[in-house]
Design a protein around this motif. Structure first.
Motif, PDB file in Angstrom:
ATOM      1  N   ARG A  88       0.825  -1.208   0.000  1.00  0.00           N
ATOM      2  CA  ARG A  88       0.000   0.000   0.000  1.00  0.00           C
ATOM      3  C   ARG A  88       0.860   1.259   0.000  1.00  0.00           C
ATOM      4  NH1 ARG A  88      -1.690   3.352   3.815  1.00  0.00           N
ATOM      5  NH2 ARG A  88      -0.933   2.033   5.513  1.00  0.00           N
ATOM      6  N   ILE A  89       1.913   1.248   0.817  1.00  0.00           N
ATOM      7  CA  ILE A  89       2.789   2.419   0.907  1.00  0.00           C
ATOM      8  C   ILE A  89       3.529   2.653  -0.409  1.00  0.00           C
ATOM      9  CG2 ILE A  89       4.866   3.310   2.033  1.00  0.00           C
ATOM     10  CD1 ILE A  89       3.896   1.853   4.585  1.00  0.00           C
ATOM     11  N   THR A  90       4.012   1.562  -1.026  1.00  0.00           N
ATOM     12  CA  THR A  90       4.744   1.685  -2.286  1.00  0.00           C
ATOM     13  C   THR A  90       3.837   2.161  -3.410  1.00  0.00           C
ATOM     14  OG1 THR A  90       6.278  -0.075  -1.620  1.00  0.00           O
ATOM     15  CG2 THR A  90       6.173   0.449  -3.968  1.00  0.00           C
ATOM     16  N   VAL A  91       2.619   1.622  -3.479  1.00  0.00           N
ATOM     17  CA  VAL A  91       1.675   2.050  -4.519  1.00  0.00           C
ATOM     18  C   VAL A  91       1.320   3.527  -4.338  1.00  0.00           C
ATOM     19  CG1 VAL A  91      -0.676   1.786  -5.392  1.00  0.00           C
ATOM     20  CG2 VAL A  91       0.732  -0.236  -4.967  1.00  0.00           C
ATOM     21  N   SER A  92       1.116   3.948  -3.096  1.00  0.00           N
ATOM     22  CA  SER A  92       0.794   5.352  -2.829  1.00  0.00           C
ATOM     23  C   SER A  92       1.924   6.271  -3.287  1.00  0.00           C
ATOM     24  CB  SER A  92       0.531   5.540  -1.334  1.00  0.00           C
ATOM     25  OG  SER A  92       0.252   6.894  -1.037  1.00  0.00           O
ATOM     26  N   ALA A  93       3.176   5.887  -2.967  1.00  0.00           N
ATOM     27  CA  ALA A  93       4.323   6.691  -3.390  1.00  0.00           C
ATOM     28  C   ALA A  93       4.474   6.667  -4.910  1.00  0.00           C
ATOM     29  CB  ALA A  93       5.590   6.166  -2.724  1.00  0.00           C
ATOM     30  N   LEU A  94       4.159   5.526  -5.520  1.00  0.00           N
ATOM     31  CA  LEU A  94       4.255   5.391  -6.967  1.00  0.00           C
ATOM     32  C   LEU A  94       3.261   6.308  -7.663  1.00  0.00           C
ATOM     33  CD1 LEU A  94       5.409   3.971  -9.446  1.00  0.00           C
ATOM     34  CD2 LEU A  94       3.842   2.063  -9.005  1.00  0.00           C
ATOM     35  N   ARG A  95       2.055   6.396  -7.133  1.00  0.00           N
ATOM     36  CA  ARG A  95       1.059   7.301  -7.694  1.00  0.00           C
ATOM     37  C   ARG A  95       1.586   8.738  -7.721  1.00  0.00           C
ATOM     38  NH1 ARG A  95      -3.138   4.500  -4.477  1.00  0.00           N
ATOM     39  NH2 ARG A  95      -4.386   3.252  -5.906  1.00  0.00           N
ATOM     40  N   LYS A  96       2.170   9.146  -6.601  1.00  0.00           N
ATOM     41  CA  LYS A  96       2.666  10.521  -6.504  1.00  0.00           C
ATOM     42  C   LYS A  96       3.780  10.765  -7.508  1.00  0.00           C
ATOM     43  CE  LYS A  96       1.432  10.944  -1.619  1.00  0.00           C
ATOM     44  NZ  LYS A  96       1.950  11.066  -0.233  1.00  0.00           N
ATOM     45  N   ARG A  97       4.655   9.757  -7.690  1.00  0.00           N
ATOM     46  CA  ARG A  97       5.747   9.914  -8.661  1.00  0.00           C
ATOM     47  C   ARG A  97       5.197  10.049 -10.087  1.00  0.00           C
ATOM     48  NH1 ARG A  97      11.129   8.366  -7.353  1.00  0.00           N
ATOM     49  NH2 ARG A  97      11.472   8.908  -5.168  1.00  0.00           N
ATOM     50  N   LEU A  98       4.162   9.282 -10.402  1.00  0.00           N
ATOM     51  CA  LEU A  98       3.604   9.311 -11.749  1.00  0.00           C
ATOM     52  C   LEU A  98       2.786  10.571 -11.987  1.00  0.00           C
ATOM     53  CD1 LEU A  98       2.482   5.579 -12.089  1.00  0.00           C
ATOM     54  CD2 LEU A  98       4.437   6.669 -13.207  1.00  0.00           C
ATOM     55  N   GLY A  99       2.247  11.150 -10.915  1.00  0.00           N
ATOM     56  CA  GLY A  99       1.514  12.399 -11.030  1.00  0.00           C
ATOM     57  C   GLY A  99       0.069  12.235 -11.469  1.00  0.00           C
ATOM     58  N   GLU A 100      -0.634  13.359 -11.469  1.00  0.00           N
ATOM     59  CA  GLU A 100      -2.041  13.360 -11.869  1.00  0.00           C
ATOM     60  C   GLU A 100      -2.170  13.543 -13.374  1.00  0.00           C
ATOM     61  OE1 GLU A 100      -4.207  16.213  -9.639  1.00  0.00           O
ATOM     62  OE2 GLU A 100      -3.675  15.340  -7.691  1.00  0.00           O
ATOM     63  N   PRO A 101      -3.281  13.096 -13.973  1.00  0.00           N
ATOM     64  CA  PRO A 101      -4.377  12.364 -13.342  1.00  0.00           C
ATOM     65  C   PRO A 101      -3.934  10.975 -12.895  1.00  0.00           C
ATOM     66  CG  PRO A 101      -4.660  12.375 -15.718  1.00  0.00           C
ATOM     67  CD  PRO A 101      -3.509  13.295 -15.424  1.00  0.00           C
ATOM     68  N   TRP A 102      -4.512  10.477 -11.800  1.00  0.00           N
ATOM     69  CA  TRP A 102      -4.120   9.187 -11.243  1.00  0.00           C
ATOM     70  C   TRP A 102      -4.310   8.068 -12.259  1.00  0.00           C
ATOM     71  CZ3 TRP A 102      -1.548  10.790  -7.439  1.00  0.00           C
ATOM     72  CH2 TRP A 102      -2.005  11.771  -6.567  1.00  0.00           C
ATOM     73  N   ILE A 103      -3.324   7.199 -12.348  1.00  0.00           N
ATOM     74  CA  ILE A 103      -3.391   6.111 -13.325  1.00  0.00           C
ATOM     75  C   ILE A 103      -3.476   4.736 -12.660  1.00  0.00           C
ATOM     76  CG2 ILE A 103      -0.886   5.720 -13.572  1.00  0.00           C
ATOM     77  CD1 ILE A 103      -1.416   5.538 -16.613  1.00  0.00           C
TER      78      ILE A 103
END
Length: 229
Positions: free
Chosen positions: A189-204
């Protein structure tokens, strides 16, 4: 991948070295443990020492071939005579590396085997504006380079390979970490959350509550529904 090696220090050194290359590996110190792990896990490649306690590496190789899984086999052994190599390939080995060896060469050989295993998919995978090169370990989103940690890349690689399908947290833990990972950890969960932030919006990357995670081909939705995680 699975490392079958009865010298603990060497097995751990290989596993730790592969981890630095974002390759998760489990260790089996004997043939019985190896067969047990093979029966419950889906590995991409098996690295076999031929001289482990019975069942031997040769018997494990024969079992893998008989299963029809198509799993590539790299034999890693001190048996370096030509006849030894010939017999290893006849048993079904896809590659053969003799001890002593350089970790860098092992990594290159493993990546080559993985490319052969995945020859039906393009080396560079693209989905929903993401471009992921597993060999160079590079990720671009809409043409923008995204710097990821090794673990974030490993998780994204599994999600992208699923081509929009849902991947459970348990599968991510098994494929991007190793057998020593705590199944009750929040690491996924923590890694996916950080990965989302790295990839940026819109959320993918979206969360399917109670099931897992997937790449959304139509990004922009709320990344996590009720019961966020």
């Amino acid at each position: 991948m699975l490392i079958v090696e009865d010298e603990p220090y060497l097995a751990e050194a290989i596993r730790d070295g592969l981890r630095l290359e974002a390759i998760a590996a489990d260790i089996a110190g004997d043939g019985t443990t190896a067969l047990e792990l093979l029966s419950i896990n889906s590995y991409d490649i098996a690295v076999l020492d031929r001289d482990v306690p019975a069942p031997t590496g040769d018997e494990i190789a024969a079992s893998i071939v008989a299963s029809g899984s198509g799993m590539p086999i790299l034999m890693l052994t001190a048996a370096d005579r030509l006849d030894d190599k010939v017999s290893g390939f006849e048993l079904g080995a896809d590659d053969y590396l003799t001890k002593p060896f350089e970790l860098r060469e092992l990594v290159l050989r493993l990546r080559a085997l993985d490319r052969r295993r995945a020859h039906n998919r393009p080396p560079v995978r693209e989905i929903a504006g993401l471009r992921l090169d597993p060999f160079r370990r590079e990720v671009y989103r809409d043409g923008r380079y995204v710097a990821l940690t090794r673990k974030q890349f490993a998780v994204l690689d599994v999600l992208v390979a699923a081509e929009g399908g849902v991947v459970s947290a348990e599968e991510l833990l098994a494929r991007a970490w190793d057998e020593n990972a705590d199944p009750f950890t929040n690491a996924v969960r923590i890694t996916v959350s950080a990965l989302r932030k790295r990839l940026g919006e819109p959320w993918i990357i979206t969360t399917v509550p109670g099931v897992g995670y997937r790449i959304d081909a139509r990004p922009g939705a709320e990344p996590e529904a009720a019961g966020r995680g």
